[in-house]
Write a protein that holds these residues in place. Structure first.
Motif, PDB file in Angstrom:
ATOM      1  N   SER A 115       0.812  -1.220   0.000  1.00  0.00           N
ATOM      2  CA  SER A 115       0.000   0.000   0.000  1.00  0.00           C
ATOM      3  C   SER A 115       0.843   1.267   0.000  1.00  0.00           C
ATOM      4  CB  SER A 115      -0.893   0.032   1.239  1.00  0.00           C
ATOM      5  OG  SER A 115      -1.950  -0.832   1.070  1.00  0.00           O
ATOM      6  N   ILE A 117       2.841   4.326  -1.500  1.00  0.00           N
ATOM      7  CA  ILE A 117       2.689   5.083  -2.749  1.00  0.00           C
ATOM      8  C   ILE A 117       3.796   4.748  -3.741  1.00  0.00           C
ATOM      9  CG2 ILE A 117       3.876   7.130  -1.793  1.00  0.00           C
ATOM     10  CD1 ILE A 117       0.944   7.267  -4.274  1.00  0.00           C
ATOM     11  N   TYR A 142       8.162   7.378   2.818  1.00  0.00           N
ATOM     12  CA  TYR A 142       6.776   7.617   2.403  1.00  0.00           C
ATOM     13  C   TYR A 142       5.775   6.936   3.345  1.00  0.00           C
ATOM     14  CZ  TYR A 142       8.741   9.736  -1.696  1.00  0.00           C
ATOM     15  OH  TYR A 142       9.446  10.587  -2.521  1.00  0.00           O
ATOM     16  N   CYS A 143       5.835   5.606   3.456  1.00  0.00           N
ATOM     17  CA  CYS A 143       4.812   4.932   4.276  1.00  0.00           C
ATOM     18  C   CYS A 143       5.241   4.840   5.736  1.00  0.00           C
ATOM     19  CB  CYS A 143       4.474   3.568   3.710  1.00  0.00           C
ATOM     20  SG  CYS A 143       5.763   2.334   3.889  1.00  0.00           S
ATOM     21  N   GLU A 144       6.514   5.215   6.037  1.00  0.00           N
ATOM     22  CA  GLU A 144       7.047   5.262   7.400  1.00  0.00           C
ATOM     23  C   GLU A 144       7.107   3.884   8.070  1.00  0.00           C
ATOM     24  OE1 GLU A 144       5.178   8.449   9.601  1.00  0.00           O
ATOM     25  OE2 GLU A 144       5.936   9.939   8.211  1.00  0.00           O
TER      26      GLU A 144
ATOM     27  N   SER B   7       3.277  14.457   8.874  1.00  0.00           N
ATOM     28  CA  SER B   7       3.440  13.335   9.804  1.00  0.00           C
ATOM     29  C   SER B   7       3.891  13.858  11.158  1.00  0.00           C
ATOM     30  CB  SER B   7       4.502  12.385   9.236  1.00  0.00           C
ATOM     31  OG  SER B   7       4.965  11.504  10.233  1.00  0.00           O
ATOM     32  N   PRO B 105      -6.017   6.393   0.225  1.00  0.00           N
ATOM     33  CA  PRO B 105      -5.855   5.066   0.837  1.00  0.00           C
ATOM     34  C   PRO B 105      -4.420   4.544   0.807  1.00  0.00           C
ATOM     35  CG  PRO B 105      -6.956   4.895  -1.293  1.00  0.00           C
ATOM     36  CD  PRO B 105      -6.836   6.351  -0.991  1.00  0.00           C
ATOM     37  N   LYS B 106      -3.548   5.126  -0.006  1.00  0.00           N
ATOM     38  CA  LYS B 106      -2.161   4.638  -0.083  1.00  0.00           C
ATOM     39  C   LYS B 106      -1.268   5.422   0.869  1.00  0.00           C
ATOM     40  CE  LYS B 106      -3.108   1.786  -3.437  1.00  0.00           C
ATOM     41  NZ  LYS B 106      -3.447   0.431  -3.036  1.00  0.00           N
ATOM     42  N   GLU B 107      -0.400   4.705   1.565  1.00  0.00           N
ATOM     43  CA  GLU B 107       0.494   5.347   2.529  1.00  0.00           C
ATOM     44  C   GLU B 107       1.598   6.135   1.820  1.00  0.00           C
ATOM     45  OE1 GLU B 107       0.631   1.475   4.034  1.00  0.00           O
ATOM     46  OE2 GLU B 107      -1.468   2.027   4.193  1.00  0.00           O
ATOM     47  N   GLY B 108       1.861   7.328   2.336  1.00  0.00           N
ATOM     48  CA  GLY B 108       2.942   8.159   1.784  1.00  0.00           C
ATOM     49  C   GLY B 108       2.480   9.130   0.708  1.00  0.00           C
ATOM     50  N   THR B 109       1.181   9.120   0.404  1.00  0.00           N
ATOM     51  CA  THR B 109       0.682   9.960  -0.692  1.00  0.00           C
ATOM     52  C   THR B 109       0.854  11.451  -0.393  1.00  0.00           C
ATOM     53  OG1 THR B 109      -1.005   8.282  -0.807  1.00  0.00           O
ATOM     54  CG2 THR B 109      -1.254  10.139  -2.273  1.00  0.00           C
ATOM     55  N   THR B 128      -2.926   3.425   6.290  1.00  0.00           N
ATOM     56  CA  THR B 128      -2.833   3.108   7.722  1.00  0.00           C
ATOM     57  C   THR B 128      -1.688   3.862   8.384  1.00  0.00           C
ATOM     58  OG1 THR B 128      -1.377   1.238   7.285  1.00  0.00           O
ATOM     59  CG2 THR B 128      -3.718   0.759   7.386  1.00  0.00           C
ATOM     60  N   ASN B 129      -1.113   4.812   7.686  1.00  0.00           N
ATOM     61  CA  ASN B 129       0.090   5.455   8.219  1.00  0.00           C
ATOM     62  C   ASN B 129      -0.214   6.573   9.219  1.00  0.00           C
ATOM     63  OD1 ASN B 129       2.808   6.117   8.530  1.00  0.00           O
ATOM     64  ND2 ASN B 129       2.731   7.592   6.871  1.00  0.00           N
ATOM     65  N   GLN B 130      -0.519   7.758   8.748  1.00  0.00           N
ATOM     66  CA  GLN B 130      -0.606   8.901   9.654  1.00  0.00           C
ATOM     67  C   GLN B 130      -1.920   9.659   9.483  1.00  0.00           C
ATOM     68  OE1 GLN B 130       1.806  10.855  11.727  1.00  0.00           O
ATOM     69  NE2 GLN B 130       3.064   9.024  11.909  1.00  0.00           N
TER      70      GLN B 130
END
Lengths: 156, 306
Positions: A115, A117, A142-144, B7, B105-109, B128-130
């Protein structure tokens, strides 16, 4: 000639020696070298499971080319941090460095999180920060998410 | 330099305090005065994923400050559904607005958007990130109730694996030197280990339990979360845990008098309706604080001092 010298692969006149590779990691480094187009027709000698005072047992690679590109060195540092890269001229070591993973890795590793990016946006370069050099943990910018470097596949 | 809010990783306790202080001041300003603060500004509200509170409170916050809003509430209404890349959408929208608020819905967007856009970007939740704006309003709610953050005893309950609000708030509380957390979850939804490995100059204790009753006499705050069906890759796993925790008024008899129940909402069945009538229910005021905090965030992004 001592037993130790009989075991070693022949010296090279000029090129790069990758030494102090923990036994078993040499194959992974060889895979990285195979992917480097600049090494396509370069003679490479690979030795496995030599005795080592430092490691107990080690692998070694000898490359008959005067330099390695930065990206290849970075990939090696991720797969096997702490290996020694020696530059050889006229059979002598003229430079010796121990490689460590860089603090920031741009487009070297693929994020494992489906998931993220970076897995979904074409052309977006991955970025990882080294969060724990002892445990080789990195965090995707990005997704940490945090991963062990060894979990992640390299981008070639 | 533009001010993004992406974040909790990026913020120090001092940065967070600026948002909290601004929110406190927002409440002292009349609606008429507030309406002058962001006149002529346009907020792009890009919600690629469904939202009620976050989207509506952001949009209401912008209107309250005299600004305007453009945007969409679902991906189907955009050119992304025709195959447009996310980057192209951002480069298009930045021509029409002054700030971009993104849920995706995508993390880091949001991080990606902030890197490619010259406009300030606010993360309204990335996978599900921040969810930093939720965290700031949660902290504001804690301050309003307890006048402090350090030393607060908090129990997180429910989905601690996928809940971005839990992840963000936990990181923020550590910045305020909160050093003890109770974690109440089924085995399959435990807090990921990487979130426990935080470098601090003080020891942190995590007390893990599967029993919600353990948390009630202990906590100043019980932070309930919904078990999120949409985050589960396997629906059978969801069915196993969906009803794991349900807080009701009877259970709260053992609660300390000052204890408050927070929830980022929406709730399904994890808080029974009879809790709403107890003095412990704080979640609707928490949602109201979201409107105040999001005004504070917008003012901070536009560098408007009040």
């Amino acid at each position: 000639m001592s037993d130790k010298k009989i075991q070693m692969i022949p010296k090279i006149r000029s090129g790069i020696v990758i030494d102090h590779i923990p036994a078993g990691d040499g194959v992974h480094i060889l895979e990285i070298l195979e992917r480097d187009p600049a090494l396509k027709n370069v003679p490479i000698t690979f030795g496995m499971n030599y005795q080592s005072n430092k490691l107990g047992s080690k692998d070694m690679l000898k490359i008959q080319k005067d330099d390695l590109c930065e990206r290849t060195i970075q990939h090696i540092s991720l797969v096997s941090p702490g290996v020694t890269i020696k530059r050889i001229r006229d059979f002598e070591v003229v430079e010796k460095v121990s490689v460590q993973p860089p603090k920031e890795m741009v487009n070297l590793l693929r994020c494992l999180n489906p998931s993220c990016i970076t897995q979904n946006e074409p052309g977006l370069k991955t970025r990882f920060i080294l969060t724990d050099p002892q445990k080789n943990l990195v965090m995707c910018v990005y997704c940490e998410r945090e991963f062990s470097i060894h979990e992640l596949s390299p981008i070639v | 330099m533009k001010r993004d809010l992406i974040s909790m990783h990026d913020l120090t306790a001092e940065d967070i305090q600026v948002y909290l202080d601004t929110a406190t001041r927002v409440e002292t300003i009349s609606l008429k005065e507030r309406f002058q603060l962001l006149q002529g500004k346009i907020m792009a509200s890009l919600f690629f994923e469904a939202s009620t509170r976050t989207r509506l409170s952001f949009e209401a916050a912008m209107y309250r400050l005299g600004g305007n809003v453009i945007g969409f509430a679902e991906q189907a209404a955009t050119s992304v559904s025709k195959g447009e890349s996310f980057s192209d959408t951002i480069h298009t929208v930045e021509n029409y607005s002054d700030v971009i608020v993104i849920r995706h819905p995508k993390e880091g967007t949001s991080r990606h958007a902030a890197q490619i856009s010259y406009l300030p970007v606010i993360n309204a939740g990335d996978g599900t990130n921040q969810h930093p704006t939720q965290t700031l309003l949660d902290l504001y709610t804690i301050i309003k109730n307890f006048q402090k953050i350090e030393g607060i005893r908090i129990a997180f309950v429910g989905d601690l694996k996928y809940s971005r609000t839990v992840h963000s708030l936990l990181q923020a509380l550590m910045k305020f030197r909160v050093n003890e957390f109770m974690l109440v979850s089924p085995d399959s939804l435990r807090l990921p280990e990487y979130l426990k490995r935080v470098e601090t100059d003080f020891p942190i204790t995590f007390m893990e339990t599967k029993d919600l009753e353990d948390a009630i006499p202990y906590a100043d705050i019980i932070y309930m979360t919904r078990i999120q069906r949409e985050r589960f890759p396997d629906q059978i796993e969801y069915e196993k845990v969906k009803d794991a925790f349900c807080l009701n008024a009877g259970m709260l008899k053992k609660a300390p008098e000052q204890m408050k129940v927070l929830h980022p909402l929406p709730r399904v069945n994890e808080i029974a309706p009879d809790v709403d009538d107890t003095p412990h229910a704080e979640y609707f005021r928490q949602a109201k604080n979201g409107l105040t905090m999001r005004q504070a965030i917008l003012l901070n992004v536009f560098e408007v001092t009040i």
